[in-house]
Design an enzyme around this catalytic site. Structure first.
Site, mmCIF file in Angstrom:
data_model
loop_
_atom_site.group_PDB
_atom_site.id
_atom_site.type_symbol
_atom_site.label_atom_id
_atom_site.label_comp_id
_atom_site.label_asym_id
_atom_site.label_seq_id
_atom_site.Cartn_x
_atom_site.Cartn_y
_atom_site.Cartn_z
ATOM 1 N N GLY A 12 0.793 -1.298 -0.105
ATOM 2 C CA GLY A 12 -0.001 0.213 0.056
ATOM 3 C C GLY A 12 0.826 1.202 -0.013
ATOM 4 N N GLY A 13 1.865 1.266 -0.873
ATOM 5 C CA GLY A 13 2.783 2.333 -0.736
ATOM 6 C C GLY A 13 2.831 3.426 -1.819
ATOM 7 N N ASN A 14 1.644 3.557 -2.392
ATOM 8 C CA ASN A 14 1.412 4.607 -3.443
ATOM 9 C C ASN A 14 0.784 5.817 -3.119
ATOM 10 O OD1 ASN A 14 -1.105 3.134 -3.075
ATOM 11 N ND2 ASN A 14 -2.071 3.676 -4.938
ATOM 12 N N TYR A 148 -12.813 -2.490 11.954
ATOM 13 C CA TYR A 148 -11.718 -1.733 11.777
ATOM 14 C C TYR A 148 -10.682 -1.997 13.062
ATOM 15 C CZ TYR A 148 -7.921 1.486 10.351
ATOM 16 O OH TYR A 148 -6.743 2.307 10.313
ATOM 17 N N ALA A 149 -11.284 -1.776 14.071
ATOM 18 C CA ALA A 149 -10.566 -1.844 15.461
ATOM 19 C C ALA A 149 -10.200 -3.309 15.523
ATOM 20 C CB ALA A 149 -11.526 -1.288 16.630
ATOM 21 N N SER A 151 -9.542 -5.530 13.367
ATOM 22 C CA SER A 151 -8.355 -5.996 12.487
ATOM 23 C C SER A 151 -7.179 -5.306 13.132
ATOM 24 C CB SER A 151 -8.986 -5.549 11.141
ATOM 25 O OG SER A 151 -8.749 -3.997 10.871
#
Length: 242
Positions: A12-14, A148-149, A151
């Site tokens: 996810g580096g973009n 989300y929390a 994960s």
């Protein structure tokens, strides 16, 4: 290649935090690759010599192809930064199973996939650095973000288990837990929402992406060789005590 140059992979580096992390490692002289799922990576990454590989980390075959490309072009991954993630915020009673499972599939199971693949080479080399990007939400909780929390909290148990499994092979595994960071996502909030968030932060501001990146680089450095299984908050004091 300088003697200190390492093969680094940032998922996810973009954009956002991932982009700042990739930039930081590249500017320090490391060989850096990123994964991205959609869109095109910014031109600055190519200028820095960063390898961009399209990969959806929810697909095991794509993960395998991505690693093979990285290994062919810059060698086995020595530093993994698992940053790719997503959110689908919703109150629990309105949250669908798809909302819940898709977030865990990306944030937790996706991290499992890339970490498992990266540590194969690290075990052979008997050295390596793994840094997982969690969140203050994983420690503090947040209404409307149960998926989300969950994960992000799961990453803590995952990292600490790996720290115990892999420590004898000189592989460290740590977690960074950012708070609110000044990215495109937070800039899209209204002034009222931004003000409400800032009031919760003892330092009274958002983090800069560069501040997250510098902590990641520290955890991947020789100076941090005796740190493993740690959860490092970079949150302006928001989650202190958790």
């Amino acid at each position: 290649m300088s003697p200190s140059s390492r093969s680094v992979l940032v998922t996810g580096g973009n954009r956002g935090i991932g982009l700042a992390i990739a930039r930081s490692f590249a500017e320090a002289g490391d060989q850096v690759a990123i994964t991205y799922r959609t869109g095109e990576p910014p031109a600055e990454l190519a200028d820095l010599g960063v390898l961009a590989v399209r990969c959806d980390i929810t697909d095991s075959e794509q993960v395998e192809r991505a690693f093979k490309e990285v290994e062919e072009k810059q060698g086995a991954v020595e530093v993994l930064v698992a940053n790719a993630g997503m959110n689908r915020d919703q109150l629990l009673l309105r949250m669908s199973e798809e909302d819940f499972s898709s977030v865990l599939e990306t944030n937790l199971t996706g991290t499992f996939r890339v970490t498992k693949r990266a540590t194969k080479g690290m075990l052979r080399a008997r050295k390596g650095r793994v840094v997982l990007l969690s969140s203050v939400v994983g420690l503090l909780g947040s209404a409307g973000q149960a998926n989300y929390a969950a994960s992000k909290a799961g990453l803590v148990g995952f990292a600490r288990s790996l720290a115990r499994e892999l420590g004898s092979r000189n592989i460290t595994c740590n977690v960074l837990a950012p708070g609110f960071v000044d990215t495109d996502m937070t800039q899209a909030l209204s002034d009222e929402q931004r003000d409400r968030i800032v009031k919760q932060v003892p330092l009274g501001r958002y983090a800069r992406t560069e501040e997250i990146a510098s902590c990641v680089r520290f955890l991947a450095s020789e100076e941090a060789a005796y740190i493993t299984g740690a959860v490092i908050p970079v949150d302006g004091g928001l989650g202190m005590g958790h």
